[in-house]
Design a protein around this motif. Structure first.
Motif, PDB file in Angstrom:
ATOM      1  N   SER A 130      36.135  63.454  54.350  1.00 28.30           N
ATOM      2  CA  SER A 130      34.780  62.911  54.285  1.00 28.30           C
ATOM      3  C   SER A 130      33.863  63.926  53.619  1.00 28.30           C
ATOM      4  N   LYS A 131      33.062  63.463  52.682  1.00 28.85           N
ATOM      5  CA  LYS A 131      32.128  64.369  52.013  1.00 28.85           C
ATOM      6  C   LYS A 131      30.988  64.732  52.949  1.00 28.85           C
ATOM      7  N   VAL A 132      30.624  66.012  52.966  1.00 27.00           N
ATOM      8  CA  VAL A 132      29.626  66.531  53.914  1.00 27.00           C
ATOM      9  C   VAL A 132      28.423  67.041  53.143  1.00 27.00           C
ATOM     10  N   TRP A 133      27.229  66.732  53.657  1.00 28.78           N
ATOM     11  CA  TRP A 133      25.984  67.256  53.115  1.00 28.78           C
ATOM     12  C   TRP A 133      25.350  68.189  54.143  1.00 28.78           C
ATOM     13  N   THR A 134      24.692  69.206  53.670  1.00 29.95           N
ATOM     14  CA  THR A 134      24.093  70.186  54.577  1.00 29.95           C
ATOM     15  C   THR A 134      22.784  69.652  55.154  1.00 29.95           C
ATOM     16  N   SER A 135      22.236  70.398  56.107  1.00 30.37           N
ATOM     17  CA  SER A 135      21.050  69.944  56.828  1.00 30.37           C
ATOM     18  C   SER A 135      19.868  69.687  55.907  1.00 30.37           C
ATOM     19  N   ASP A 136      19.725  70.506  54.869  1.00 33.85           N
ATOM     20  CA  ASP A 136      18.556  70.383  53.997  1.00 33.85           C
ATOM     21  C   ASP A 136      18.526  69.057  53.249  1.00 33.85           C
ATOM     22  N   SER A 137      19.684  68.424  53.078  1.00 35.64           N
ATOM     23  CA  SER A 137      19.748  67.201  52.277  1.00 35.64           C
ATOM     24  C   SER A 137      19.896  65.945  53.121  1.00 35.64           C
ATOM     25  N   ALA A 168      17.726  64.086  54.960  1.00 33.98           N
ATOM     26  CA  ALA A 168      16.737  63.038  54.727  1.00 33.98           C
ATOM     27  C   ALA A 168      16.928  62.397  53.360  1.00 33.98           C
ATOM     28  N   ASP A 169      17.221  63.205  52.342  1.00 32.78           N
ATOM     29  CA  ASP A 169      17.463  62.664  51.004  1.00 32.78           C
ATOM     30  C   ASP A 169      18.711  61.782  50.984  1.00 32.78           C
ATOM     31  N   LEU A 170      19.752  62.208  51.694  1.00 30.56           N
ATOM     32  CA  LEU A 170      20.973  61.409  51.769  1.00 30.56           C
ATOM     33  C   LEU A 170      20.687  60.063  52.417  1.00 30.56           C
ATOM     34  N   PHE A 171      19.897  60.064  53.463  1.00 29.80           N
ATOM     35  CA  PHE A 171      19.574  58.817  54.139  1.00 29.80           C
ATOM     36  C   PHE A 171      18.815  57.874  53.206  1.00 29.80           C
ATOM     37  N   ARG A 172      17.821  58.398  52.509  1.00 23.47           N
ATOM     38  CA  ARG A 172      17.056  57.551  51.587  1.00 23.47           C
ATOM     39  C   ARG A 172      17.951  56.973  50.497  1.00 23.47           C
ATOM     40  N   GLU A 173      18.869  57.801  49.991  1.00 27.15           N
ATOM     41  CA  GLU A 173      19.777  57.329  48.942  1.00 27.15           C
ATOM     42  C   GLU A 173      20.737  56.280  49.483  1.00 27.15           C
ATOM     43  N   ALA A 174      21.221  56.474  50.716  1.00 23.05           N
ATOM     44  CA  ALA A 174      22.112  55.493  51.330  1.00 23.05           C
ATOM     45  C   ALA A 174      21.407  54.150  51.467  1.00 23.05           C
ATOM     46  N   CYS A 175      20.153  54.159  51.871  1.00 23.62           N
ATOM     47  CA  CYS A 175      19.407  52.909  52.007  1.00 23.62           C
ATOM     48  C   CYS A 175      19.146  52.272  50.646  1.00 23.62           C
ATOM     49  N   LEU A 188      23.612  50.857  51.668  1.00 24.51           N
ATOM     50  CA  LEU A 188      24.655  51.278  52.593  1.00 24.51           C
ATOM     51  C   LEU A 188      24.115  51.186  54.018  1.00 24.51           C
ATOM     52  N   GLU A 189      25.014  51.373  54.995  1.00 21.28           N
ATOM     53  CA  GLU A 189      24.610  51.166  56.386  1.00 21.28           C
ATOM     54  C   GLU A 189      23.745  52.298  56.911  1.00 21.28           C
ATOM     55  N   GLY A 190      23.982  53.535  56.475  1.00 26.15           N
ATOM     56  CA  GLY A 190      23.217  54.667  56.969  1.00 26.15           C
ATOM     57  C   GLY A 190      24.047  55.931  56.915  1.00 26.15           C
ATOM     58  N   ILE A 191      23.710  56.912  57.753  1.00 21.01           N
ATOM     59  CA  ILE A 191      24.441  58.182  57.761  1.00 21.01           C
ATOM     60  C   ILE A 191      24.754  58.596  59.201  1.00 21.01           C
ATOM     61  N   ILE A 192      25.748  59.457  59.332  1.00 19.11           N
ATOM     62  CA  ILE A 192      26.131  60.081  60.597  1.00 19.11           C
ATOM     63  C   ILE A 192      25.779  61.562  60.512  1.00 19.11           C
ATOM     64  N   SER A 193      25.203  62.112  61.574  1.00 24.86           N
ATOM     65  CA  SER A 193      24.838  63.530  61.618  1.00 24.86           C
ATOM     66  C   SER A 193      25.539  64.194  62.793  1.00 24.86           C
ATOM     67  N   LYS A 194      26.023  65.429  62.566  1.00 28.82           N
ATOM     68  CA  LYS A 194      26.798  66.128  63.594  1.00 28.82           C
ATOM     69  C   LYS A 194      26.364  67.587  63.660  1.00 28.82           C
ATOM     70  N   LYS A 195      26.395  68.138  64.869  1.00 29.69           N
ATOM     71  CA  LYS A 195      26.078  69.552  65.049  1.00 29.69           C
ATOM     72  C   LYS A 195      27.320  70.395  64.863  1.00 29.69           C
ATOM     73  N   LEU A 196      27.216  71.401  64.019  1.00 31.95           N
ATOM     74  CA  LEU A 196      28.354  72.282  63.762  1.00 31.95           C
ATOM     75  C   LEU A 196      28.758  73.067  65.001  1.00 31.95           C
ATOM     76  N   THR A 197      27.845  73.224  65.951  1.00 34.28           N
ATOM     77  CA  THR A 197      28.122  74.049  67.132  1.00 34.28           C
ATOM     78  C   THR A 197      28.770  73.273  68.275  1.00 34.28           C
ATOM     79  N   GLN A 198      28.921  71.964  68.134  1.00 34.47           N
ATOM     80  CA  GLN A 198      29.366  71.148  69.254  1.00 34.47           C
ATOM     81  C   GLN A 198      30.884  71.007  69.309  1.00 34.47           C
TER      82      GLN A 198
END
Length: 773
Positions: A318-325, A327-334, A338-348
């Motif tokens: 799965s292609k991963v985008w960093t935290s800085d992008s 919001a931009d990824l979400f806008r582009e997905a919409c 597309l349905e949206g995006i999934i966000s995950k914490k690297l520390t979890q």
């Protein structure tokens, strides 16, 4: 080693173990490194932070919650050591005991001190350490100011341990999936990564003892269904492994398509054997005999790179985008529909029991249970629409219908499945007569514009049936649509500042979600609020911190909120519309408490309230029985009360009356009714406010029936963990209500007796019966 008595003496002296379920415990004799954080609803809500040191849990009370962001500081009050057994304690400490209230585990895991001389540093009042828990990860500092006061501070999200974690060895096996919760805003911060939300089947590919199997989210073995893909996954490695990912089919534009996936799997008649099913891997749970789930996501992704999986092909990362992008990824997905995006914490870690992943949706979309269908209209074949529902508190709830998104052929195919499930038993009350009911077994994925005030979908469109999810799992998701960022966050025309401020820290409910709830439930609440004085409970910094109960504003009155001075000089406030409610949410208000009387003077009540407040030892069926008893007592006198949950552990019985008598007489009337009902079962009921007289009993509280007294509004939010709602229910459905009640995540129920109530007359006969004439 110190004796058990010396280490746990203060703990034992403060408790009567015959009267509290807390463990007596003893000093442990094995070196351990556990930590636990328990949320404690005692006289003051706080969190208990405990580190295992030398056989006991060294403990601090943290009034304002554990810091989760670097540089944040919290007061931590050093308290008595607790036994190790306390680390697994959850439950209710009865009233009259030290620390009376509810204890719930908030987080647990392992900790490691930093530096070889940490014991000497600790004696001097300084302890630097790492935490690895389900919620908390990173480097922390405890520093003593003046005993018993310490400061607890998070330093960074650094790797939790100096040395690699000793991983548990186990056989690769299917485990419950880590799920995601819907959020209103794309999360940001250096610890977050983001991925596109794919439109396929979530699966685990598990290789154990040389055998590859593919499991759905319910644990069903679909290896045979995936055929070629299973063989390709098997060839990835000779080692055992368990991968988490999505089975998808990409269309000609490179977008995942659930419809094409169903065709490729033969779910539809137009089977296309040439269509390639791909597996997009985004996590690894096991490799070569090692359980990787306790590792933070950042380390699991490193382990995933050990497998020969590229960015393209039938098996891909799965292609991963960093935290800085994000919001931009979400806008582009919409923008790309597309349905949206999934966000995950690297520390979890991978923790199926915690929904630490988030999903941000461009357009609301979720599963619903198909409960019936309506016959075809005009030229439509098979049926006109499907009747939808979800399961809430163990009960099927109507969610409207969906009539678009079908082809003529798909309607005919689906009708054949529907007809096999026909039943004469309605799933729920529905506002159309011609419903053909079916057994609630099929799950449909539906896209929609919004959830209406009565809990139904609007502008719904059918996507597909879901075979990978059972009907009993289908609940309505609380948040419907995400925003890319916090700027310009408005609800009902009101700008919500700090929309992402978490006001229910244990539940992740934000200020924006509270405003959305007030908008969603506003038209239901207003008949019980408008034209009457209002008291408010504000939590500007969230539940668990300082609360403010106020009946007027000295300064800084919110817009759309109005003031009125009564003839006796009493300053009051009120709202007129939904905009006023949302303005209160923007001002940090959580609870709405209206008077039981309207203007001009608020001196003649038009609502009476009986609050059934049970002792913690009273079982829920007894509380419901008390409600039915009180209802029947009033019924026998020609009065029809309503019932709602309190948002806590009790029930409220509310009676709408004509405003004729004054407060003093009506308060005495409610008191006499309470006394008469309590007389039916004195061992179980009391009307005495003294807590010492209420042990094991239900207190029938009539004291809210006085001038200036208030009660939480129907559909009102409570400033308590889980974000509960004081939800109106019908008497017919009361027996299905559980002690858990209702929360902000559920659409407001609108029983007819509450939305179309009639005011009743307290007669002279009622007054005379109780000797009040």
């Amino acid at each position: 080693m110190a004796t058990t008595r010396s280490k746990l003496g203060k703990y034992k002296d403060k408790r009567r173990f015959g009267a509290t379920p807390e463990p007596a415990g003893k000093v442990g004799r094995k070196a351990g490194a556990s930590f636990v954080i328990q949320e404690h609803h005692a006289s003051h809500h706080h969190f208990d932070f405990r580190l295992e040191i030398d056989g006991v849990l060294v403990s601090w009370a943290v009034p304002k919650g554990i810091p989760e962001e670097p540089k944040a500081k919290r007061l931590a009050v050093h308290v008595e050591d607790h036994p190790l057994e306390y680390g697994s304690f959850e439950g209710e400490i009865p009233k009259g005991n030290y620390g009376a209230g509810t204890v719930k585990i908030w987080d647990k895991g392992e900790w490691e001190p930093e530096g070889r001389s940490w014991r000497k540093d600790f004696e001097k009042g300084k302890l630097k350490f790492f935490l690895r828990g389900t919620r908390l990860h990173g480097e922390y500092l405890l520093i003593r100011t003046e005993e018993p006061n310490w400061l607890l501070r998070k330093i960074s999200d650094a790797a939790p341990f100096e040395a690699a974690v000793e991983l548990e060895r186990e056989k690769a096996k299917f485990v419950p999936f880590q799920l995601a919760k819907v959020v209103p805003t794309v999360p940001s911060g250096s610890e977050w990564i983001h991925e596109l939300k794919l439109d396929g089947y979530r699966i685990q590919a598990v290789k154990a003892a040389g055998k590859l199997q593919i499991f759905t989210r319910n644990g069903h073995d679909w290896t045979d269904k995936f055929g070629t893909l299973a063989k390709r996954l098997d060839a990835l490695s000779t080692n055992d492994f368990a991968l988490d990912g999505e089975a998808v089919v990409f269309d000609e534009k490179g977008r995942s398509s659930f419809g094409l996936l169903q065709e490729a799997l033969g779910v539809r008649a137009r089977y296309k054997p040439g269509v390639e099913i791909c597996f997009v891997a985004f996590d690894i749970l096991h490799f070569d005999g090692l359980n990787l789930r306790p590792l933070p996501l950042s380390e699991r992704l490193t382990w995933l790179s050990k497998l020969p999986i590229g960015e393209t092909g039938s098996i891909r990362r799965s292609k991963v985008w960093t935290s800085d992008s994000g919001a931009d990824l979400f806008r582009e997905a919409c923008r790309l529909d597309l349905e949206g995006i999934i966000s995950k914490k690297l520390t979890q870690p991978y923790a199926p029991d915690m929904r630490e992943w988030t999903k941000s949706k461009c357009r609301p979309r979720q599963e619903f249970i198909v409960c019936g269908y309506l016959p075809p209209k005009s030229s439509l074949p098979a049926f006109s629409s499907l009747v939808l529902g979800t399961v809430e508190n163990g009960k099927l709830v109507a969610r409207g219908k969906v009539g678009t998104g079908f082809s003529d052929e798909s309607r005919r195919q689906l009708l054949r499945k529907l007809e096999r499930l026909r039943t004469d038993t309605p799933a729920f009350k529905f506002d159309e007569r011609n419903v053909v009911w079916i057994r609630p077994q099929l799950v449909a994925e539906v896209e929609y514009a919004e959830i209406t005030r009565d809990g139904s979908v609007r502008q719904a469109s059918f996507i597909a049936l879901r075979e990978d999810k059972s009907a009993k799992e289908v609940h309505l998701e609380g948040v419907q649509k995400a925003r890319a960022d916090s700027r310009g966050s408005t609800v009902h025309g009101i700008t919500i500042t700090h929309p992402d401020r978490v006001v229910f820290p244990g539940d992740g409910v934000t200020k924006f979600q509270v405003a959305e709830y007030f908008e969603r439930a506003g038209e239901l609440i207003l008949p019980f609020l408008t034209n009457r004085p209002l008291a408010l409970l504000r939590a500007p910094e969230g539940v668990g911190r300082q609360l403010f109960f106020q009946k007027s504003f000295d300064k800084g009155q919110p817009p759309n909120v109005y003031a009125k001075t009564l003839s006796d000089g009493t300053e009051t406030i009120f709202v007129k519309d939904v905009k006023g409610l949302v303005s209160l949410a923007q001002f940090g208000v959580l609870e709405l408490h209206p008077w039981g009387a309207a203007y001009p003077e608020g001196d003649k009540p038009d609502f009476l309230i009986w609050d059934l407040d049970p002792d913690s030892s009273v079982e829920w069926p007894e509380v419901m029985g008390a409600a039915f008893l009180l209802r029947d007592f009033l019924h026998a006198r020609g009065l029809e009360p309503m019932v709602k949950t309190s948002g806590g552990k009790g029930l409220h019985i509310q009676l709408a009356i004509r405003p004729f008598y004054g407060w003093d007489l009506m308060k005495e009337f409610t008191k006499q009714v309470s006394i008469a009902v309590a007389a039916f079962n004195p061992p179980k009921f009391t009307t005495v406010i003294s807590k010492s007289r209420r042990k094991g009993k239900i207190f029938i509280d009539y004291l809210r029936n006085g001038r200036g007294a208030t009660c939480i509004a129907p559909w009102g939010l409570r400033a308590r963990p889980r974000a509960p709602i004081s939800m109106p229910v019908s008497w017919d459905d009361l027996h299905q209500v559980t002690p858990a009640g209702f929360t902000i995540d559920e659409p407001p129920q609108a029983p007819a007796e509450w939305t179309a109530f009639k005011r009743q007359r307290i007669t002279k006969a009622h007054i005379k019966e109780f000797g009040l004439a």
